[in-house]
Design a protein around this motif. Sequence first.
Motif, PDB file in Angstrom:
ATOM      1  N   PRO A 179      -1.340 -28.254  32.041  1.00  0.00           N
ATOM      2  CA  PRO A 179      -2.215 -28.433  33.462  1.00  0.00           C
ATOM      3  C   PRO A 179      -3.627 -28.219  32.935  1.00  0.00           C
ATOM      4  O   PRO A 179      -4.039 -27.308  32.125  1.00  0.00           O
ATOM      5  N   LYS A 233       1.949 -37.257  37.864  1.00  0.00           N
ATOM      6  CA  LYS A 233       0.567 -36.616  37.288  1.00  0.00           C
ATOM      7  C   LYS A 233      -0.170 -37.532  36.583  1.00  0.00           C
ATOM      8  O   LYS A 233       0.283 -38.671  36.175  1.00  0.00           O
ATOM      9  N   ASP A 288      -4.715 -34.197  36.520  1.00  0.00           N
ATOM     10  CA  ASP A 288      -3.794 -32.881  36.691  1.00  0.00           C
ATOM     11  C   ASP A 288      -3.364 -32.321  35.663  1.00  0.00           C
ATOM     12  O   ASP A 288      -3.421 -30.912  35.525  1.00  0.00           O
ATOM     13  N   GLU A 289      -3.193 -33.106  34.441  1.00  0.00           N
ATOM     14  CA  GLU A 289      -2.691 -32.445  33.185  1.00  0.00           C
ATOM     15  C   GLU A 289      -3.594 -32.971  32.083  1.00  0.00           C
ATOM     16  O   GLU A 289      -4.589 -34.027  32.224  1.00  0.00           O
TER      17      GLU A 289
END
Lengths: 247, 297
Positions: free
Chosen positions: A216, A28, A202-203
Motif C-alpha cells: 500500500p 487497485k 493505491d499500491e
Amino acid sequence: MLTVKNLTVAYADTPVFADVAVHFNAGKITGIIGPNGAGKSTLIKAILGLIKVQSGAVDFSGKTLKEVQQAIAYVEQRKDLDLTFPINVLDLVLTGTYGRLGLLKSPGKKERQAAYDALEQVGLEAFTKRQISQLSGGQLQRVFVARAIVQQADIMILDEPFVGIDMKSEQEIMTILNQWRDAGKTLIVVHHDLNKVSNYFDELVVMNHGIIAEGPVEEVYTARNIERAFSADLSNVLFATKEGASA
Amino acid sequence: MNSLIEFFNALGKYDFLQSALVTAIMVGIMSGLIGSFIILRGMSLMGDAISHAVLPGVAVAYMLGVNVMIGASVFGIIAALLIGFVAANSKIKTDTSIGVVFSAFYALGFILISMAESATNLHHILFGNILAVSDSDIMTTAIVLGIVVMFVVLFYKELLITSFDNTFAKTYGLNTTAIHYALMLVLTLVTVSALQTVGIILVVAMLITPAATAFLWTDRLETMLVMSASVGVISSITGLYFSFTLNWASGPAIVLVAAVLFAISFIFSPKQAFFSFSKRQRTKEAAATQTAEEIVR
C-alpha cells in the motif's frame, strides 16, 4: 490479479534484474516507480510477453499469458509511434477490437459504435475524423485510453501515460483509471512524477534493478525507500516538509 | 497527338502491345498495393533488397527449366530470413544486414545467369522487356495479382496494425512474424511480375514511388491503397506509350513517369504544402483551432 515469480531478464548478458517477485492486486491502481533504467518498462514488457525472459513466470490468476492475452490492454509510450501514419482517431480506437475479432473478420457497426462510445468517454467524440498527428499530446494519449476501453480488458498496463500531456487530459485519464479500479480491474501504471504518487495510486512498487519495496502507498512511499531507489537528496527534498511539520 | 492515335491504332493491331498493356496495368496495381505497406513499415530498403535478391532464383529457374516464380520466391524468402537472422543474432543493425545479404545474392545471381548462358535474357531481366511478354507470363501475372488482392483484402486489419503499431499487435497475440514473412513472400511474387515491365534494377521504384505519391495526398489507408494502385497503373500505361513511341526501354520510361507524378504531388499536395504560403496559413489555422479548443475546455 497478477503474480510475477522469480523473473530474470537480461539484455546481451547484462542482467536488468534477477529473481524478481511481485504481486499486483485486482481492484487497485498500482504505480511502479524507480529511476531511469531501473527496469520498469522491462518488467512490463516481460509481463506482456514482448521480450525474452531468462527464467521465471507470470501467473494471471492461475492462467498463462496465452489464455488471458485478449484480456490485457497495453498503453505504450507514445514516442515509439509513427504519427504520420494514414489513420484517423476512430480507426485507431477500432484497432482495439482486432484482438477479439480474430483473423478474417472486419470491424462492423457494433465495433464502430463501441469505438465512438469510448471516444465519448474520454471527451474526444468531436475528433473522430482527425488524422492522429493533428492532436495534442494529451488528446492522443486519451485516444489510446479509448482504445484500451474498447478492448474490454481486465488488466490494464500503462507505460508513463502522463508524460508531456496537459492537466485536463491527465485528469480525464485518471477519472477513467478510477472507474476501471472500481470495476475490479487490475491496473499497473509506470510513473515518473513522484509528487503525485500518493494522490494517484493505491499500491506502489518501488524498483531499482529489482524490487525495493511493494505494498500500500502509505506503507511503501517512505523517505527510506525513495532514498534506496533514487538518492538521499531526492528523498530529502520530497520528505523534508513532511518531517519538518511533524517535528 | 498523332503519336497517340498511332499508339491506339497499334494497340488494336498488335497482340504483343495488348499483352504489354494488360501486364503493365496488372503490375501497376499490385506494386502500388504492396508498395504502400512497404513504405508505411519503413521497409523501402528491404523492398530494394528483396527485389535484387531474387536474381539467383531467376537464374536457377532458367537452368532447371522450372517456373521463374518458384525459383524467385525461394531465394526472396531465403534472403528475407537471412537478413532477419543476421540482424537478430549479431550487433549489426538491420540496414547493414540488408546491404550485406542483398549484394551477395545479387552477385551470385550475375554469376549464375552467365553460367546459364543467356546473355540476352540478362539485359531483359535487369531493365525489363515488356514488349516480349508471353501468354503464360500474362497468366502468371494475373494469378499473382489475384494473390496480392486477396492478401491485402483478407489481412487488411493485420497489415494495418502491424505496420502502424507492431507492439500492440503482439500484445493481443497476433503472430506478427508470420505477417512479416507473408508480406515478404508476396513481395517476391510482385517483384518477379514487375521484372517483366521494369526490370530488377527499377522494381523498387514501382513499389515506392506510386505509394509515396499517394501518401502525400491522403490521411486514410484505404484511399492511399487505391490512389497508389492508380498511380502505378497511370505510370505503367503512360510509360508504355513513351516506350513504344520514342523507342525508350520500357522500365526507365515507366519509372520516369512515376517520378514526374511524384514531383507534381510534392509541389502541389495539401499534406506536403511545399509552397510556404499554404504552409503558413495551415499552421495559423491549426494554432487558431488549438486555442479555441483550449478555451472551450
